[in-house]
Design a protein around this motif. Structure first.
Motif, mmCIF file in Angstrom:
data_model
loop_
_atom_site.group_PDB
_atom_site.id
_atom_site.type_symbol
_atom_site.label_atom_id
_atom_site.label_comp_id
_atom_site.label_asym_id
_atom_site.label_seq_id
_atom_site.Cartn_x
_atom_site.Cartn_y
_atom_site.Cartn_z
ATOM 1 N N LYS A 1 52.605 37.516 46.658
ATOM 2 C CA LYS A 1 51.660 36.504 47.127
ATOM 3 C C LYS A 1 50.824 36.912 48.340
ATOM 4 O O LYS A 1 50.199 36.074 48.986
ATOM 5 C CB LYS A 1 52.355 35.153 47.419
ATOM 6 N N TYR B 1 45.956 40.147 54.724
ATOM 7 C CA TYR B 1 45.245 39.112 53.953
ATOM 8 C C TYR B 1 44.297 38.329 54.867
ATOM 9 O O TYR B 1 43.151 38.043 54.492
ATOM 10 C CB TYR B 1 46.291 38.187 53.312
ATOM 11 N N LYS C 1 44.574 28.305 46.233
ATOM 12 C CA LYS C 1 43.666 27.871 47.301
ATOM 13 C C LYS C 1 42.933 29.039 47.948
ATOM 14 O O LYS C 1 41.797 28.902 48.388
ATOM 15 C CB LYS C 1 44.436 27.106 48.373
ATOM 16 N N GLY C 2 43.638 30.155 48.110
ATOM 17 C CA GLY C 2 43.006 31.335 48.699
ATOM 18 C C GLY C 2 42.613 31.144 50.156
ATOM 19 O O GLY C 2 41.563 31.610 50.591
ATOM 20 N N VAL D 1 34.472 39.444 43.948
ATOM 21 C CA VAL D 1 35.854 39.154 44.358
ATOM 22 C C VAL D 1 35.986 37.952 45.297
ATOM 23 O O VAL D 1 37.061 37.709 45.838
ATOM 24 C CB VAL D 1 36.565 40.389 44.979
ATOM 25 N N THR E 1 47.792 40.683 46.286
ATOM 26 C CA THR E 1 47.895 41.846 45.400
ATOM 27 C C THR E 1 46.753 41.886 44.388
ATOM 28 O O THR E 1 46.123 42.925 44.173
ATOM 29 C CB THR E 1 49.213 41.767 44.586
ATOM 30 N N THR E 2 46.533 40.749 43.757
ATOM 31 C CA THR E 2 45.541 40.686 42.680
ATOM 32 C C THR E 2 44.137 40.896 43.240
ATOM 33 O O THR E 2 43.296 41.555 42.620
ATOM 34 C CB THR E 2 45.637 39.314 41.983
ATOM 35 N N SER F 1 52.632 29.874 49.179
ATOM 36 C CA SER F 1 52.058 30.424 47.957
ATOM 37 C C SER F 1 53.169 30.782 46.951
ATOM 38 O O SER F 1 53.051 30.529 45.751
ATOM 39 C CB SER F 1 51.219 31.657 48.297
HETATM 40 P P1 A3P Z 1 47.405 30.951 47.335
HETATM 41 O O1 A3P Z 1 48.564 30.568 46.474
HETATM 42 O O2 A3P Z 1 47.667 30.667 48.787
HETATM 43 O O3 A3P Z 1 46.117 30.357 46.884
HETATM 44 P P2 A3P Z 1 49.199 37.824 44.724
HETATM 45 O O4 A3P Z 1 48.045 38.335 43.957
HETATM 46 O O5 A3P Z 1 49.808 38.809 45.653
HETATM 47 O O6 A3P Z 1 50.188 37.133 43.842
HETATM 48 O O7 A3P Z 1 48.631 36.702 45.736
HETATM 49 C C1 A3P Z 1 48.150 35.473 45.261
HETATM 50 C C2 A3P Z 1 47.517 34.725 46.406
HETATM 51 O O8 A3P Z 1 46.281 35.380 46.747
HETATM 52 C C3 A3P Z 1 47.167 33.298 46.034
HETATM 53 O O9 A3P Z 1 47.253 32.545 47.249
HETATM 54 C C4 A3P Z 1 45.735 33.483 45.557
HETATM 55 O O10 A3P Z 1 44.983 32.300 45.519
HETATM 56 C C5 A3P Z 1 45.226 34.449 46.614
HETATM 57 N N1 A3P Z 1 43.990 35.127 46.200
HETATM 58 C C6 A3P Z 1 43.745 35.788 45.057
HETATM 59 N N2 A3P Z 1 42.480 36.219 45.001
HETATM 60 C C7 A3P Z 1 41.899 35.840 46.163
HETATM 61 C C8 A3P Z 1 40.580 35.972 46.700
HETATM 62 N N3 A3P Z 1 39.633 36.585 46.027
HETATM 63 N N4 A3P Z 1 40.349 35.445 47.920
HETATM 64 C C9 A3P Z 1 41.316 34.809 48.606
HETATM 65 N N5 A3P Z 1 42.571 34.635 48.145
HETATM 66 C C10 A3P Z 1 42.866 35.147 46.929
#
Ligand code: A3P
Length: 292
Positions: A48, A194, A257-258, A228, A51-52, A138
């Motif tokens: 969380k 982050y 939520k991001g 992104v 990563t993505t 998250s």
């Molecule tokens: P939230 O649950 O707080 O919204 P991972 O990819 O490591 O599993 O992390 C997921 C978290 O990164 C989630 O957080 C997700 O919404 C957030 N996230 C993914 N893409 C993002 C982006 N482009 N900008 C901001 N946050 C992002």
């Protein structure tokens, strides 16, 4: 048509001192014997942490020109090294077959469990860290919607488990400090936050490019930055995990939520005080921001 059999919720157990489930330890011999290649790029995180987001940035930076065959979900383009879940090929197997270069590899392993070939091959590693409070929130929502994670229970119990380090991939405190300490002696680790990425994605994109030795044009960088942005990734079925049946978006979307600071909507005053009191980060120099 037959309904697909979804995998059962797993149990948490101790694995070399780290809480894990069989979905990440079931292929352990192959994971430990994984053969990294010198140009591999590892994206390492505690779950969380973004990563993505970073995976998608790297994918765009390296593979933006080869659009047609890269129009696949991000979890296929950046395989998850230690993953072994029903219905999907093991991460190691997918990676072994990849002929593209560089391979982009995702892992949540704590530093001490990373297969040794990554160190032997001196691979580049991008570590992303996120503050503990937002990570916990998250992770809670993720465990609610993801069938391959243990039942989260209620928020109060979950937060206690987080403080106790009884999460899949172990303690957040150990994870972020373990990788931070490693970075002090290993020059190939780029340690990103982050919170910095939310504050100024363009600046962190520049840091990534200079670390990777890439020099995209200003227009190209601007394009990547646009693609992104949270709202765009949330809508993008190649990036938002909406094609993965183990996740139930009716409970909570993957792109939730991001934001930095959503913890304030979840922590009670008492929970916040207890969390600060318990914060197991006295003996490290790594510092986090819980607001930007
Ligand atoms: P939230 O649950 O707080 O919204 P991972 O990819 O490591 O599993 O992390 C997921 C978290 O990164 C989630 O957080 C997700 O919404 C957030 N996230 C993914 N893409 C993002 C982006 N482009 N900008 C901001 N946050 C992002």
């Amino acid at each position: 048509c037959k309904r697909m059999e979804l995998p059962p919720r797993p149990k948490l157990f101790d694995f070399h001192g780290v809480s894990m489930t069989n979905y990440f330890t079931g292929n352990w011999d192959n994971v430990q014997n994984f053969q990294a290649r010198p140009d591999d790029i590892l994206i390492a995180t505690y779950p969380k942490a973004g990563t993505t987001w970073v995976s998608y940035i790297l994918d765009l930076l390296y593979y933006v020109q080869t659009a047609p065959e890269r129009q696949r979900p991000i979890f296929e383009k950046v395989p998850f090294l230690e993953l072994l879940i029903p219905l999907y090929p093991p991460g190691v197997e997918v990676l072994d077959k990849l002929t593209t270069s560089p391979r982009l590899i995702k892992s949540h392993l704590p530093v001490q469990l990373l297969p040794k070939s990554f160190w032997e091959q001196n691979c580049r590693i991008v570590y992303v860290a996120r503050n503990a409070k937002d990570s916990a929130v998250s992770y809670f929502h993720f465990d609610r919607m993801n069938r391959t994670q243990p039942e989260p229970g209620d928020w109060n119990n979950f937060l206690q488990r987080f403080m106790d380090g009884k999460m899949v991939f172990g303690s957040w405190y150990d994870h972020v400090t373990g990788w931070w300490e490693k970075k002090q002696t290993h020059s190939k680790i780029l340690y990103l936050f982050y919170e910095d990425m939310v504050e100024d994605t363009g600046r962190e994109l520049d840091r990534l490019c200079s670390y990777l030795g890439l020099s995209p044009s200003a227009e190209e960088k601007e394009r990547v930055r646009g693609v992104v942005q949270f709202d765009n990734m949330k809508k993008n079925s190649m990036a938002n995990y909406s094609t993965l049946p183990i996740m139930d978006f009716k409970i909570s979307p993957f792109m939730r939520k991001g934001k930095v600071g959503d913890w304030k909507n979840h922590f009670t005053v008492a929970q916040n005080e207890q969390f600060d009191e318990d914060y197991k980060m006295k003996n490290t120099t790594v510092q986090f921001r819980t607001v930007v």
